[in-house]
Design an enzyme around this catalytic site. Structure first.
Site, PDB file in Angstrom:
ATOM      1  N   TRP A 101       4.376   1.878   4.079  1.00  0.00           N
ATOM      2  CA  TRP A 101       4.883   0.511   4.194  1.00  0.00           C
ATOM      3  C   TRP A 101       4.651  -0.056   5.574  1.00  0.00           C
ATOM      4  O   TRP A 101       4.313  -1.236   5.733  1.00  0.00           O
ATOM      5  CB  TRP A 101       6.363   0.451   3.809  1.00  0.00           C
ATOM      6  CG  TRP A 101       6.599   0.786   2.372  1.00  0.00           C
ATOM      7  CD1 TRP A 101       7.333   1.839   1.881  1.00  0.00           C
ATOM      8  CD2 TRP A 101       6.100   0.081   1.219  1.00  0.00           C
ATOM      9  NE1 TRP A 101       7.317   1.817   0.508  1.00  0.00           N
ATOM     10  CE2 TRP A 101       6.567   0.754   0.077  1.00  0.00           C
ATOM     11  CE3 TRP A 101       5.301  -1.053   1.050  1.00  0.00           C
ATOM     12  CZ2 TRP A 101       6.270   0.336  -1.227  1.00  0.00           C
ATOM     13  CZ3 TRP A 101       4.997  -1.471  -0.251  1.00  0.00           C
ATOM     14  CH2 TRP A 101       5.478  -0.769  -1.361  1.00  0.00           C
ATOM     15  N   ASP A 171      12.110  -3.174   8.986  1.00  0.00           N
ATOM     16  CA  ASP A 171      12.083  -3.136   7.527  1.00  0.00           C
ATOM     17  C   ASP A 171      13.131  -2.116   7.091  1.00  0.00           C
ATOM     18  O   ASP A 171      12.951  -0.911   7.257  1.00  0.00           O
ATOM     19  CB  ASP A 171      10.679  -2.715   7.056  1.00  0.00           C
ATOM     20  CG  ASP A 171      10.576  -2.611   5.539  1.00  0.00           C
ATOM     21  OD1 ASP A 171      11.595  -2.763   4.838  1.00  0.00           O
ATOM     22  OD2 ASP A 171       9.451  -2.345   5.042  1.00  0.00           O
ATOM     23  N   LYS A 195      16.543  -1.743  -3.797  1.00  0.00           N
ATOM     24  CA  LYS A 195      16.785  -0.335  -3.524  1.00  0.00           C
ATOM     25  C   LYS A 195      18.270  -0.073  -3.309  1.00  0.00           C
ATOM     26  O   LYS A 195      18.932   0.469  -4.157  1.00  0.00           O
ATOM     27  CB  LYS A 195      15.947   0.119  -2.329  1.00  0.00           C
ATOM     28  CG  LYS A 195      14.538   0.501  -2.759  1.00  0.00           C
ATOM     29  CD  LYS A 195      13.477  -0.253  -2.072  1.00  0.00           C
ATOM     30  CE  LYS A 195      12.117   0.008  -2.699  1.00  0.00           C
ATOM     31  NZ  LYS A 195      11.035  -0.436  -1.839  1.00  0.00           N
TER      32      LYS A 195
HETATM   33  C1  LIG Z   1       9.846  -0.824  -1.483  1.00  0.00           C
HETATM   34  C2  LIG Z   1       9.538  -1.069  -0.065  1.00  0.00           C
HETATM   35  C3  LIG Z   1       8.739  -2.149   0.336  1.00  0.00           C
HETATM   36  C4  LIG Z   1       8.102  -3.098  -0.635  1.00  0.00           C
HETATM   37  O1  LIG Z   1       9.071  -3.902  -1.173  1.00  0.00           O
HETATM   38  P1  LIG Z   1       8.757  -5.101  -2.200  1.00  0.00           P
HETATM   39  O2  LIG Z   1      10.104  -5.712  -2.332  1.00  0.00           O
HETATM   40  O3  LIG Z   1       8.243  -4.470  -3.445  1.00  0.00           O
HETATM   41  O4  LIG Z   1       7.758  -5.993  -1.575  1.00  0.00           O
HETATM   42  C5  LIG Z   1       8.556  -2.337   1.688  1.00  0.00           C
HETATM   43  N1  LIG Z   1       9.095  -1.522   2.597  1.00  0.00           N
HETATM   44  C6  LIG Z   1       9.841  -0.458   2.239  1.00  0.00           C
HETATM   45  C7  LIG Z   1      10.424   0.422   3.297  1.00  0.00           C
HETATM   46  C8  LIG Z   1      10.094  -0.214   0.906  1.00  0.00           C
HETATM   47  O5  LIG Z   1      10.847   0.843   0.545  1.00  0.00           O
END
Ligand SMILES: *Cc1c(COP(=O)(O)O)cnc(C)c1O
Length: 359
Positions: A101, A171, A195
């Protein structure tokens, strides 16, 4: 009957939240309309929207000089929106690569300005978080980008690094609302809700007001944090159902005892599972011990055949979504806020049986 869902996302939600949502699906309160049928300009929706944002501010102890935005496009759109809005001082940003990511985030920033890699776990296949002495930050960068928890490889920053005067953009998609956020170091935090927060379809962005002020004026309105902030995340039609669900999930967290209770439960779940991995020779954790994630626990068995058999047996016991990400294989147990401890206990019981049988 519901399963124990170890999915990495969209992830399991509290059953009480789903029960309440079931009612509101047909009629919200006495409105005679589904939550999904409420106008986003109606008083009923306005209350849902404001309460959701207020709950997030309380739960995450967000300081007053930060704006809380509820957007769409997932964390992936933030990979692009962050540099589009924030990379206009020196035009340079530091990225620490700790997994897939963060690599994707850096690739988007390269389209806007100059990206420096301030640290990387690539050489170790992302099995560990870089140590402080391996990080090298540029004091004139517009921001430092970090991924607090690496959902795929199962690593997590224990503490966010000191980035001196440069604001950290983090993030937090897979560990937000599992531990306190050090706001004195963080300038912007973002997370897809699916999540650890709620359902898919809404993305949380928490941004310090002075940082978003420097965005260029020719940004498309939908990509401009200032536009969303000025309209209280109601510039256009928001994902009303997802925000409603997010609010219910936040209320559930408050009822459980808030962030402190989530952190304690997260420690309890992850410690129990890592203890089993370390105790049972049939299993091997993939992340370096100091870098282990409390949220996504990744491990392997001796062969892929044994892993397939383990997943099959887990399925028989109503434990689902334990397969590792397709890019790395193995087993991944995602231990998000709504996952009951009983799920972890059931998983450990199966691991013990498996270990006994395979000698
Ligand atoms: C799942 C995830 C993403 C991508 O997220 P989307 O909402 O599908 O764009 C980005 N960064 C991390 C750390 C993730 O776990």
């Amino acid at each position: 009957m519901r399963v124990f869902n170890f999915s990495a996302g969209p992830a399991t939600l509290p059953e009480a939240v789903l029960e309440e949502a079931r009612q509101s699906l047909l009629s919200y309160g006495s409105s005679g309309r589904s939550v999904m049928e409420l106008s986003h300009r109606s008083p009923e929706y306005d209350e849902i929207h404001r309460h959701g944002i207020d709950r997030l501010r309380r739960l995450l102890a967000v300081p007053e000089n930060f704006e809380i935005l509820l957007l769409q496009g997932g964390a992936s759109l933030q990979f692009a929106m962050v540099p589009a809005n924030l990379m206009h001082g020196s035009g340079r940003a530091d990225y620490v690569l700790t997994g897939t990511w963060s690599r994707k985030a850096a690739a988007e920033a390269r389209k806007v300005g100059e990206v420096r890699i301030a640290g990387s776990g690539e050489g170790d296949d992302f099995r560990r978080i870089p140590r402080p002495q391996e990080l090298d930050f540029d004091a004139s960068a517009d921001f430092v980008h970090l991924t607090s928890n690496n959902t795929i490889c199962g690593t997590q920053w224990r503490d966010l690094p000191e980035t001196a005067s440069v604001p950290a953009v983090v993030d937090m998609s897979s560990d937000i609302l599992s531990r306190p956020i050090p706001w004195e170091r963080v300038g912007l935090a973002y997370a897809g809700a699916q999540k650890n927060l709620g359902p898919a379809g809404v993305t949380l962005v928490i941004v310090r007001r002075d940082l978003m002020a420097g965005a260029p004026d020719d940004l498309p309105a939908m990509l401009d944090y200032r536009v969303h902030a000025a309209k209280g995340s109601l510039y256009n039609t928001p994902p009303t159902w997802s925000i409603y669900m997010l609010g219910l999930a936040c209320r559930w967290v408050e009822e459980q005892g808030g962030l402190a209770a989530m952190e304690a439960a997260s420690l309890q779940r992850s410690r129990a599972l890592y203890e089993a991995i370390d105790r049972l020779p049939a299993f091997r954790g993939t992340a370096e011990v100091d870098s282990r994630s409390r949220m996504n626990v990744t491990f392997r068995l001796a062969t892929e055949e044994l892993e397939a058999e383990f997943l099959r047996r887990a399925g028989e016991r109503r434990m689902t979504n334990l397969k590792g990400h397709r890019s790395v294989g193995g087993i991944r147990a995602s231990l998000y806020n709504a996952l009951p401890m009983a799920a972890v206990e059931a998983l450990i019981e199966l691991m013990e049986e498996f270990a006994r049988e395979s000698g």
